[in-house]
Every structure is written in structure tokens, then in C-alpha cells.
Design a protein around this motif. Sequence first.
Motif, PDB file in Angstrom:
ATOM      1  N   ALA B 289      27.259  37.690  45.342  1.00  0.00           N
ATOM      2  CA  ALA B 289      27.899  39.003  45.486  1.00  0.00           C
ATOM      3  C   ALA B 289      29.228  38.845  46.211  1.00  0.00           C
ATOM      4  O   ALA B 289      30.233  39.471  45.846  1.00  0.00           O
ATOM      5  N   CYS B 290      29.242  37.999  47.220  1.00  0.00           N
ATOM      6  CA  CYS B 290      30.500  37.716  47.937  1.00  0.00           C
ATOM      7  C   CYS B 290      31.502  37.073  46.983  1.00  0.00           C
ATOM      8  O   CYS B 290      32.703  37.372  47.028  1.00  0.00           O
ATOM      9  N   GLN B 291      31.019  36.197  46.124  1.00  0.00           N
ATOM     10  CA  GLN B 291      31.919  35.539  45.178  1.00  0.00           C
ATOM     11  C   GLN B 291      32.592  36.559  44.267  1.00  0.00           C
ATOM     12  O   GLN B 291      33.801  36.494  44.035  1.00  0.00           O
ATOM     13  N   LEU B 292      31.803  37.489  43.768  1.00  0.00           N
ATOM     14  CA  LEU B 292      32.366  38.504  42.871  1.00  0.00           C
ATOM     15  C   LEU B 292      33.369  39.382  43.606  1.00  0.00           C
ATOM     16  O   LEU B 292      34.452  39.684  43.085  1.00  0.00           O
ATOM     17  N   ALA B 293      33.023  39.771  44.827  1.00  0.00           N
ATOM     18  CA  ALA B 293      33.938  40.620  45.598  1.00  0.00           C
ATOM     19  C   ALA B 293      35.243  39.888  45.880  1.00  0.00           C
ATOM     20  O   ALA B 293      36.337  40.446  45.736  1.00  0.00           O
TER      21      ALA B 293
END
Lengths: 386, 341
Positions: B289-293
Motif C-alpha cells: 500500500a505504501c508502494q502504491l501511495a
Amino acid sequence: KLRSGTSTSVNLANANPQYYAATPRVMLQTLNAETANSAHINKFMQIDDAFLESIGKGHYPGYLETDFKLFGQAALLYRNLTQQLVDQLSEYSKTAAPKKATVIDGKNGAGKSAELMKLASVASSSGHIVIYAHSTFPWVNSSRPYAPANEGDLFVQHELTMELLRTVLSLSKDALMKVPLGKNVTLGKKSLAADKTLADLVEFGIHTPSLAHDALEQLLAIASAQTKVPVLIALDNINTLWCNTLYRDQEDVVLPANRLRLIRAFLPFFEGKAALAKGWAVGATSYIDTRFMPKDLRLRLNPPAMIPITNPDVASDPNVKRPSTDVPFDVIKIDRMTATEAWALMVFYQKTSVISTPVTDALVSQKYVVADGNPRQIFGSVTAYF
Amino acid sequence: MRSFSATGGNPQLQNSSQSKLDSKQPSPFDHVGIRPVKRPDTAAYFMANPKYADLLSAITSIAQQHKRPEYSRTQVKRGRWIARKTFESQHSIKMNGNEYAMLTRQLNEADSVYIRDKSERDTVGLYLNQFRRGYSHVEVVGMDGVKKEGMEDVGNKKKKIKERPNTSWKRGMMDSKGRWRAAGKRKEAIACAWLVPVEQNADEAAKVKQPANSAEAVEAAASDATASDAADFTTMGQVLVNGRPLPEYFIRSTDRESVLFPFTVANKNGRYNVFIRVRGGGHTGQAEACQLAVARALYAANRKAHAAVRAAGLLFTDGRRVERKKTGKPKARKSYTWVKR
């Protein structure tokens, strides 16, 4: 326990030379009093062989043994912080010593033990009386023999004290010989004349294990009072001075560290109750074994974020208590490496074949950000397979 | 009871049925004493979702009646029409995902046709506008251009749709403080990332370029990388996740690499200070999720320079979720051990 990639990389040093290339030896300058200057900042320097022999080869603090084995030589990065410590040491050797001891603190793998080792090496080469213990965990982890003292409620560790005295003698024999005792010193049934030197006192303690503690205490008392030769007391894992040991007394009660005579000899210097007339007392904390990191000390060194109280009523309320951050020593915090230090680290890794890819901006920045500037994390990231 | 007046009902049918009802001609059933049931306006009355069927047929008829240019998928912008939930809330039309996809396909086709007659063009445009995303004023009209019965008569005022909070930052945008902000999701984890570019120090960069002494200069020349290569970066960005440094929050190196992968792809490691807030899910879900953000925020910061982020497929949400457990099975797919007797 090393991860598979790191352990394989480290153990390749002992691998079959027919199949594995030897670690290339990089020509480096030796760290001593002359070379410890700002011109060598962000460069790798080799630790003096004489210093390493004095502390005993293989007796390296923290994780440095793994590093030296991989590099094929004992080399450390000369950082900006190292230069600041060396400058401070030089200043205290010329002027009056500070009233408080100094403790180097930081996260795991930040370089606390490495800085202490470099400082001790420079002090040894510059003619200091160096009392350096690369690890105080053996003092408290019940791995060495102990016995109740003849008098009082203390416990003695003759072997450990003898080893410490042997290290002191090998590190700074010339400096010890310059300092006369100044008074008749009686140890057991033997008495040392006033014209004898500290070297004789230390040798006596080495050859008479049962009186090693007395010799160490006399050494500290005389060395701390004189101003002829500066003294450096450097203890790694300084947090063991306030921990609960793994020893037990006759009633099977856990022994606190201050009931060990060896630790009690150094405790006053780090609690502000005793000070050196000329020199510096430095310690480095360690979070490797959390059993020997007292919770109270950990909270004082790393207090939680506290919002300043602006409400005067709340501020004046005596029932409002905030965690104390008072410590009896000065603290030097080691933060992340700088980008240039990380670059120098990676270049050295490439020279010693720890990494085979060329050092580029992208590689260094990627490793740096992943490890958040922590040297140990960078090393682990570089050597791990996954 | 179903209503006869469905949204977008066929006006021709409506008129014919209305005329029949209004006429007072004798019915062949008068002597029988059977009260005739009114014929429904549309054939869709007997379907499971008559409103949807009427709407779809009306929009399809627009495209069929007029010549349309060659349909090109690349010309269609995503997010052009109102969402499926909006159809339900505003127009009381429920539909599933496939039906929505079919409807939007027809809407795109209907929107792309060229209508010569201006009045008809305005009528069709007005009709399609009520389904277009972003229109603040909506007049719900039928295909005949007449306002739908039963709707509030607001007179000269234009009826406004309910104002929704601006959530465009989730895809990546600059906030009021100059930070690039975006959100990302993976499984049950939700992350929000803020990116701030790191300012390089020109003085430190100049110092790094000069070797210390001749010995070091020889070493520097011999090595593949020299000190001058380090001049491009002197200050490294830091990544904080929920207030803690990245290696402290994500203990596994794979999770850390996953968070920083957008920077690696765009070759911008260490160029941004990153602050991430993440909650929910497990460690891998939070990391992705951090990667996508981070990828969304990085792409929003400079689309041209960071085009590699899009090319690497980092901007797409991974929609996989935990499959539900089925009855008669211990888990989603696993079956109980078959016992012969």
C-alpha cells in the motif's frame, strides 16, 4: 546469527583458494596520533596491529569481527564524528579534564563501538594511559569465575581483572612507566616503593591474581590524580555498569552490577563521583543484549517524545510527572551516516570485493535509504542474498 | 408496484399508450365485465431491472440513429461518467459491474456520434450531461427533452448534486504546503504518503570533488567510482512510516525494498523526504500500500520525468482480496479429506 548471504560472504575468507579468489588487500594508512586529522575524514584507515595485539586478536567489539574477517584487515571509516572525538581527546589531554564522563549512544549498528575503538587506538599511539575494555558483557554474564570478597558484600573476578591489567600494560606500557607511584603502595603482604612506576604496579597485579583488584584500584586512584600523563578510560557496553548481572549471591539473589568489585572500581567515574585530573572517561552503550540494558537507563537515554506543557496550572501541578532524562554523564548521540560517508563505505566494499557491481549514485542512494543511513544495515543489505 | 414511467422511457411508446388510455372508444371487453389492465409503457416492464434496460436502450438508440466516427478506445477517458453508486443514488437504478461496463460503453459511443440537427444535438447533450461526471447542475430530463415527472420543480434554479469532498489527492496532487500527497491500498491496508523534494547543498558537493592527498588521488583514479561521482547527492532523503524510520517499521528487507521500488524505477532514491501513514492489514499489505501511495505521489510530482513509474505498472491497484470461505469446505478452495466409507 548471521543471515545466509552474510555468513557465506564472511566465511569465504576460509574457503578453498583454488576455487575462491582471495580478498584483495587494500593499502590503507594506519590510524595513529599523526594520521588522525581532518585530511583523512571519510577515508578508511587501518587499525594499528600493535593495538590489536594488545587487546587480543579476535577480541573485537560488537559486530566488528565479522567486518574485519570480510575485509581481510581491521579497517574502519574515519568519520567526522571520529575527528570531533579526537579533537576532544587532544583538548582534554592539554587542559583540565571534564567533570562528567561521556557516553556515546545510538541505535544498533550506528558505530558506537567502532568510534570507541578508534579513539582508544589514537590515544594509545599518542602516549595516553589507556584503560580500554572492548566488551564488559563477560563481566556480568556469568561466563567468568567469581567469588565473594574476603570482606564486605562484594564479589571479585580475579581472572577478568588480570586480563584487563594485561591489556592496560600492553596498550600503554611506556606511558605507565612515566608515572611514579608517589607513595608506598601496600598490596597484601608486598609493598611497592614510592619510586616505582605504575607499570610495576600493573605487572604486580598481573602476576598476583588474588591482588589484581587492589592493583586496579590503586592504578585508577593514582592515574586519575596525576597530571603528568593523560588517561583515557574507554569502556564498551557501558550499560552493564547499572544492570542486573547473571550472577547470584549465596542466598540465590540476583547480583546487581555494583556488587562486583571490578565494576565498582569504574562506577564513580561514570556517576560523577570521581573525575580524572587529566584525561577523559568515555563509554559506549550497547543494545545487542537487552538483558544488560536497564529499562530506566534506556528511557533516560531515549525518552519518548514529550510535548512542552504550556498550561501554567498543569506545569505547576506536583502530581504531573514526566519521565526523567537526567543522566550523570554527557551523551553523544550517533545519528545516521552522511551521504559522503555512505559513498566512502560503498567504495571500500567494492575495493575489497564485498560488492562486485560498480559504485553508482543509484546504488549508494538505494542502499542508504533502505538502511536509513545505518552502517550495520547497509552492510547487511549489501551482503545478504535476499 | 412497478411504475410505468421508467427513466429514459421510449417517448413513442409513451405517446401511443397515453392516446389509447385517453380515447373513449368502446372496448370489446365491455360486455364481459373485465377491467382491462393498462399496458405498460415499455417492454422492459417485465424485465428484472426495467429502469436499467430502458436507460441502456435509450442510449443505444442515440448511437444507432446517428453516424459515429470510428471508435477508438484510446480516445476514451476513464472516469468520464458518474459512478455506479451515483446511478443508484441519483437515478434509482441499480446495476452490477458488468451492466455498468456495458452502459458506459454505450455512453461513450453515444457521446462520440455527430448529430447534425442543433436542437437534437442540444437535447441529446443535455440528456447525456446528467450522466457525466463533474457536472454541478443537473436537470433530469427524458429523451423527449421534458423534465421527468416526480422530480422537484426547482424553477429557474438549477438543481445541484450533493457536493462531495475533493478526493482527487488520492491519485496524487500537491497540497497547500507544497507536498506531493497520494494514497494507496492493498488488501486491508490503507496508506497515505507525502513527498517533499530534498534540497541539495552545493557547497558540500564542491568539497567532495577534491581528493584529500596524492595517495587518495591515486586510489580514486584507480577505482571505478571517484569522489566526484558523489557530488550529485550530499543530502539524502529519509523515509518515515508512522513516525518511525523505514528499517525500524519494516523489519523485512523485502518490505523495505517494496516501499522504495518506485524511487528505484524512477532513479530518484534519496531525492525525496517521505512521510507515510499506514494502517490496517499485515506487513506485506502495508508495504505494498505504501508502494502504491509513493508511486502515485511520485508520478504526480513530475509525470514526464517519472514516466518509468507508470511503465512499470506501479500505478495500478492490486485488487486481489482474500477469497471467501465456502460452505462445505474448510477454506475457500481446500476441501475436506475424502473418506471412502
